[in-house]
Design a protein around this motif. Structure first.
Motif, PDB file in Angstrom:
ATOM      1  N   TYR A 196       5.209   5.013  -0.762  1.00  0.00           N
ATOM      2  CA  TYR A 196       5.167   3.574  -0.514  1.00  0.00           C
ATOM      3  C   TYR A 196       4.718   2.854  -1.788  1.00  0.00           C
ATOM      4  O   TYR A 196       4.236   3.470  -2.742  1.00  0.00           O
ATOM      5  CB  TYR A 196       4.259   3.250   0.673  1.00  0.00           C
ATOM      6  CG  TYR A 196       2.919   3.929   0.671  1.00  0.00           C
ATOM      7  CD1 TYR A 196       1.833   3.381  -0.008  1.00  0.00           C
ATOM      8  CD2 TYR A 196       2.723   5.126   1.358  1.00  0.00           C
ATOM      9  CE1 TYR A 196       0.600   3.990  -0.005  1.00  0.00           C
ATOM     10  CE2 TYR A 196       1.492   5.753   1.370  1.00  0.00           C
ATOM     11  CZ  TYR A 196       0.429   5.184   0.694  1.00  0.00           C
ATOM     12  OH  TYR A 196      -0.793   5.797   0.685  1.00  0.00           O
ATOM     13  N   SER A 253       5.276 -12.003  -3.362  1.00  0.00           N
ATOM     14  CA  SER A 253       4.880 -10.883  -2.511  1.00  0.00           C
ATOM     15  C   SER A 253       4.932  -9.565  -3.294  1.00  0.00           C
ATOM     16  O   SER A 253       5.537  -9.485  -4.363  1.00  0.00           O
ATOM     17  CB  SER A 253       5.808 -10.789  -1.297  1.00  0.00           C
ATOM     18  OG  SER A 253       7.147 -10.572  -1.722  1.00  0.00           O
ATOM     19  N   GLU A 263      -7.844  -0.932  -6.662  1.00  0.00           N
ATOM     20  CA  GLU A 263      -7.590  -1.154  -5.243  1.00  0.00           C
ATOM     21  C   GLU A 263      -8.507  -2.250  -4.713  1.00  0.00           C
ATOM     22  O   GLU A 263      -9.732  -2.189  -4.864  1.00  0.00           O
ATOM     23  CB  GLU A 263      -7.810   0.137  -4.457  1.00  0.00           C
ATOM     24  CG  GLU A 263      -7.460   0.035  -2.988  1.00  0.00           C
ATOM     25  CD  GLU A 263      -5.968  -0.175  -2.768  1.00  0.00           C
ATOM     26  OE1 GLU A 263      -5.607  -0.893  -1.822  1.00  0.00           O
ATOM     27  OE2 GLU A 263      -5.163   0.375  -3.548  1.00  0.00           O
ATOM     28  N   HIS A 315       2.296   0.974  -2.911  1.00  0.00           N
ATOM     29  CA  HIS A 315       0.968   1.127  -3.513  1.00  0.00           C
ATOM     30  C   HIS A 315       0.924   2.371  -4.401  1.00  0.00           C
ATOM     31  O   HIS A 315       0.245   2.376  -5.434  1.00  0.00           O
ATOM     32  CB  HIS A 315      -0.090   1.249  -2.404  1.00  0.00           C
ATOM     33  CG  HIS A 315      -0.797  -0.037  -2.118  1.00  0.00           C
ATOM     34  ND1 HIS A 315      -0.125  -1.205  -1.892  1.00  0.00           N
ATOM     35  CD2 HIS A 315      -2.122  -0.342  -2.027  1.00  0.00           C
ATOM     36  CE1 HIS A 315      -0.997  -2.182  -1.662  1.00  0.00           C
ATOM     37  NE2 HIS A 315      -2.216  -1.683  -1.747  1.00  0.00           N
ATOM     38  N   HIS A 330      -2.601   3.379   4.050  1.00  0.00           N
ATOM     39  CA  HIS A 330      -1.815   3.171   2.836  1.00  0.00           C
ATOM     40  C   HIS A 330      -2.661   2.725   1.649  1.00  0.00           C
ATOM     41  O   HIS A 330      -2.124   2.249   0.650  1.00  0.00           O
ATOM     42  CB  HIS A 330      -0.707   2.142   3.092  1.00  0.00           C
ATOM     43  CG  HIS A 330       0.347   2.629   4.026  1.00  0.00           C
ATOM     44  ND1 HIS A 330       0.229   2.534   5.396  1.00  0.00           N
ATOM     45  CD2 HIS A 330       1.543   3.250   3.792  1.00  0.00           C
ATOM     46  CE1 HIS A 330       1.313   3.054   5.971  1.00  0.00           C
ATOM     47  NE2 HIS A 330       2.111   3.501   5.022  1.00  0.00           N
ATOM     48  N   LEU A 331      -3.965   2.902   1.746  1.00  0.00           N
ATOM     49  CA  LEU A 331      -4.828   2.591   0.629  1.00  0.00           C
ATOM     50  C   LEU A 331      -4.616   3.607  -0.490  1.00  0.00           C
ATOM     51  O   LEU A 331      -4.342   4.776  -0.245  1.00  0.00           O
ATOM     52  CB  LEU A 331      -6.302   2.625   1.057  1.00  0.00           C
ATOM     53  CG  LEU A 331      -6.801   1.487   1.953  1.00  0.00           C
ATOM     54  CD1 LEU A 331      -8.219   1.790   2.423  1.00  0.00           C
ATOM     55  CD2 LEU A 331      -6.783   0.157   1.204  1.00  0.00           C
ATOM     56  N   VAL A 368      -4.258  -3.859   2.556  1.00  0.00           N
ATOM     57  CA  VAL A 368      -3.282  -2.984   3.192  1.00  0.00           C
ATOM     58  C   VAL A 368      -4.014  -2.148   4.229  1.00  0.00           C
ATOM     59  O   VAL A 368      -5.247  -2.003   4.163  1.00  0.00           O
ATOM     60  CB  VAL A 368      -2.588  -2.087   2.125  1.00  0.00           C
ATOM     61  CG1 VAL A 368      -3.549  -1.057   1.561  1.00  0.00           C
ATOM     62  CG2 VAL A 368      -1.346  -1.433   2.675  1.00  0.00           C
ATOM     63  N   ASP A 369      -3.287  -1.618   5.203  1.00  0.00           N
ATOM     64  CA  ASP A 369      -3.952  -0.830   6.231  1.00  0.00           C
ATOM     65  C   ASP A 369      -4.544   0.445   5.624  1.00  0.00           C
ATOM     66  O   ASP A 369      -4.146   0.909   4.551  1.00  0.00           O
ATOM     67  CB  ASP A 369      -2.962  -0.473   7.347  1.00  0.00           C
ATOM     68  CG  ASP A 369      -1.805   0.360   6.841  1.00  0.00           C
ATOM     69  OD1 ASP A 369      -1.902   1.594   6.877  1.00  0.00           O
ATOM     70  OD2 ASP A 369      -0.809  -0.240   6.380  1.00  0.00           O
TER      71      ASP A 369
END
Length: 378
Positions: A147, A41, A59, A149, A52-53, A48-49
């Motif tokens: 976060y 993980s 990406e 990302h 939070h991109l 990702v939502d």
């Protein structure tokens, strides 16, 4: 006191340890790539939502392709870093090693990251405050800003910096130059002389300030209700989004203040504290106090500009991304101005002694000018 001395001594020896540090970083990140390739993980470019991109070039990249590539590059980088830290290499091998090292530096520090690097630099003082007070608005805390990302992009940027330092140290070492100052036995090029550096440094400063103007003007205009380069609907959307216009205004003001500080790279008050800084007036400004932050900002601007190059330009919304494209030129010009400042402020190397005559001549000229009542430049 002993701790600070040890830190300065350790930092001053960067050419001896950056290769090993880059190797260790590559090994650890390669291990993460292997972990993600095996189904672990936390893959940082996965689905990702929308909130939070990241704007990274990777990406949405397929984990089945990207993770194994990370593992392979990490393993190769671990070997490469050790070889560059310990070996000299024949000309053909030297060029190949340098090419690989610089390629990793550019990829990790400039190509893969996005705008968050420059935002992080600007917000860093506020993030420290938010850690204790909480983040204003609807966000739950600092974790909503830092976060994974985004943190991953900071990790990649750090790796890129390590590889740039490794490549620079190896390039100097194998080229017969001092690994600390970069000077060799051959006479220095004319463009590196203090007088020449001041001339082209001034052009670089003006170019940096001009490149930032489109961003500053558009964000200030939006805050005061003028939809410059955007549609009226987009302006209303920003007005209805708490903190959006204020954030843009804050970044524009920070950019304007940065432009003022940029001029210090070619003016006397960038070398000697001016009178309005009463507690330091007349004292010498440590070169690193200007060089380090200016270099960080210059490098952080480039990924933001490259990211905006990948953004589709929507009709009627040119000011959303087009000013950001110019960040590439802004970063390059600021980097050149910082290099000019470094070339004019550097003294004799404490390790190799080169630059002593240059420094002595500069001090003699400064003494003659001061005696004649002429303002002495940096």
């Amino acid at each position: 006191m002993r701790t600070s001395r040890w830190i300065f001594r350790w930092w001053g020896a960067w050419p001896t340890w950056t290769g090993y540090a880059a190797a260790a970083w590559s090994l650890l990140y390669g291990a993460l790539g292997l972990f993600w390739a095996m189904g672990g993980s936390g893959y940082p470019f996965g689905p990702v939502d929308e909130d939070h991109l990241s704007g990274s070039v990777l990406e949405g990249a397929d984990v089945g392709v990207t993770a194994p590539a990370m593992a392979a590059v990490g393993a190769a980088g671990a070997v490469l870093g050790v070889v560059m830290a310990r070996g000299r290499g024949r000309p053909a091998l030297r060029n190949a090693l340098l090419g690989l090292a610089w390629a990793q530096a550019v990829t990790f520090a400039l190509v893969i990251p996005d705008y968050f690097l420059i935002a992080f630099v600007a917000l860093a003082p506020l993030l420290v405050v938010f850690a204790f007070t909480g983040v204003p608005g609807a966000q739950g805390g600092v974790g909503d800003i830092l976060y994974w990302h985004r943190v991953n992009l900071l990790v990649l940027f750090a790796g890129g910096v390590l590889w740039a330092a490794t490549a620079l140290a190896y390039q100097r070492r194998t080229g017969g130059a001092c690994v600390h100052c970069g000077r060799g036995d051959r006479p220095a090029a004319h463009w590196t002389s203090p007088g020449s550096a001041l001339r082209w440094g001034r052009w670089a400063v003006w170019a940096a300030c001009a490149a930032s103007l489109p961003y500053e003007v558009t964000r200030v205009a939006w805050y005061f209700g003028w939809p410059l380069g955007i549609t009226e609907d987009f302006e209303r959307m920003m007005q209805d989004t708490p903190g959006m216009l204020e954030a843009g205004l804050g970044f524009a003001i920070a950019s304007l203040l940065g432009g003022v500080l940029t001029h210090g790279l070619v003016h006397r008050w960038g070398a000697v504290y001016p009178r309005w800084i009463w507690f330091k007036a007349g004292k010498r400004v440590p070169p690193a106090l200007a060089i380090v932050p200016a270099s960080v900002v210059a490098v952080a601007l480039v990924p933001a500009g490259l990211m905006n190059l990948r953004v589709d330009l929507e009709p009627g919304l040119w000011a959303v991304s087009l000013p950001g494209v110019i960040f590439v030129a802004w970063g390059a010009a600021l980097g050149a101005a910082t290099l000019s400042y470094h070339l004019r402020r550097r003294g004799a190397c404490r390790r190799c002694g080169r630059g002593t005559a240059e420094r002595a001549g500069r001090d003699d000229r400064a003494g003659d000018e001061a005696g004649a009542g002429v303002a002495v430049g940096p």
